[in-house]
Design a protein around this motif. Structure first.
Motif, PDB file in Angstrom:
ATOM      1  N   ARG A  47       0.807  -1.214   0.000  1.00 56.93           N
ATOM      2  CA  ARG A  47       0.000   0.000   0.000  1.00 56.93           C
ATOM      3  C   ARG A  47       0.844   1.271   0.000  1.00 56.93           C
ATOM      4  N   LEU A  59      -1.391  -0.597  -8.428  1.00 56.11           N
ATOM      5  CA  LEU A  59      -2.176  -0.459  -7.201  1.00 56.11           C
ATOM      6  C   LEU A  59      -2.557  -1.821  -6.641  1.00 56.11           C
ATOM      7  N   VAL A  63      -7.860  -1.774  -4.186  1.00 54.02           N
ATOM      8  CA  VAL A  63      -7.954  -0.377  -4.622  1.00 54.02           C
ATOM      9  C   VAL A  63      -8.350  -0.322  -6.091  1.00 54.02           C
ATOM     10  N   GLY A 170      -7.781   6.767  -2.418  1.00 51.52           N
ATOM     11  CA  GLY A 170      -8.621   5.604  -2.617  1.00 51.52           C
ATOM     12  C   GLY A 170      -9.928   6.022  -3.257  1.00 51.52           C
ATOM     13  N   THR A 195     -11.467   9.661   1.134  1.00 52.76           N
ATOM     14  CA  THR A 195     -10.267   8.826   1.278  1.00 52.76           C
ATOM     15  C   THR A 195      -8.971   9.607   1.206  1.00 52.76           C
ATOM     16  N   THR A 216      -7.144   1.899   0.615  1.00 53.11           N
ATOM     17  CA  THR A 216      -6.397   3.073   0.177  1.00 53.11           C
ATOM     18  C   THR A 216      -4.933   2.717  -0.055  1.00 53.11           C
TER      19      THR A 216
END
Length: 233
Positions: A47, A59, A63, A170, A195, A216
């Protein structure tokens, strides 16, 4: 949303189970490179987008899934894909009038040429600098109350206080609502704004992320202009 005040930006409800404060003294691993506490299945490294180009990095699956769900028929691998798709479907680059302005004082503001602009979403302060190509003094408050200050030059440079500050990204998707292939800016704000928050350290972000029901990613706040440039150019 020209000449309108954004009313769609909410907050992500955190499922807080601990009492750690974001302003606690730094310990080993709290300088922005520490391990995440237990929580989400993906590791903290999965992340964290600080080790490569933040707009081109792949990603995490959850996400990407949320971003694809927002559009309904898109393939998203990176923030570059996300911003390109968003611009294409909402009519092109943002303008200052399109930002999520507030009609009263908020914790999120940018000061440009002596005038203060209050926003419902923190990230609009960064976008303001890139839209005007001017220096903007930025202020925001993290989810647990830590003040974050920054100064962006309007040409991609951003300095933060503290220097370890982090930003999250996010997409909050309401699974009960069908996706739309032609989202409005209001739709985008409703999904994105909750987010996008700033934190004093990476560890503070990771604590918040593990207690937050929306997937996120995090990155150094100093790199956040890269995403804003993708949105406004």
């Amino acid at each position: 949303m020209p000449n309108e005040t954004c009313t769609c930006c909410g907050t992500v409800e955190s499922q807080r189970t601990g009492t750690n404060s974001e302003t606690e003294p730094q310990t080993e691993g709290d300088s922005g490179t520490g391990a995440a506490p237990e929580g989400r299945a993906s590791s903290s490294a999965d992340r964290w987008l600080g080790d490569s180009s933040v707009t081109e990095a792949t990603l995490p699956d959850d996400v990407r899934s949320a971003m694809e769900r927002f559009f309904g028929d898109a393939s998203i691998d990176s923030l570059e894909d996300w911003t390109s798709e968003l611009r294409r479907r909402t009519g092109g680059a943002l303008e200052v009038a399109d930002l999520c302005h507030a009609d009263g004082e908020t914790d999120h503001w940018g000061e440009l040429d002596g005038e203060r602009y209050y926003f419902r979403c923190f990230y609009d302060t960064v976008a303001l600098a890139e839209l005007t190509s001017e220096a903007v003094e930025i202020h925001t408050v993290s989810p647990e109350g830590a003040a974050i200050e920054a100064r962006t030059t309007g040409d991609g440079e951003l300095a933060t206080t503290p220097t370890t500050a982090v930003v999250s990204f996010g997409t909050a998707v309401d699974e009960s609502r069908p996706p739309t292939t032609a989202p409005t800016l209001e739709d985008a704000y409703e999904a994105i704004c909750p987010t996008v928050r700033a934190f004093p350290t990476r560890r503070a972000y990771e604590r918040w992320a593990t207690k937050t029901p929306v997937a996120t990613v995090g990155m150094p706040l100093s790199t956040a202009t890269a995403v804003a440039i993708e949105l406004v150019e």
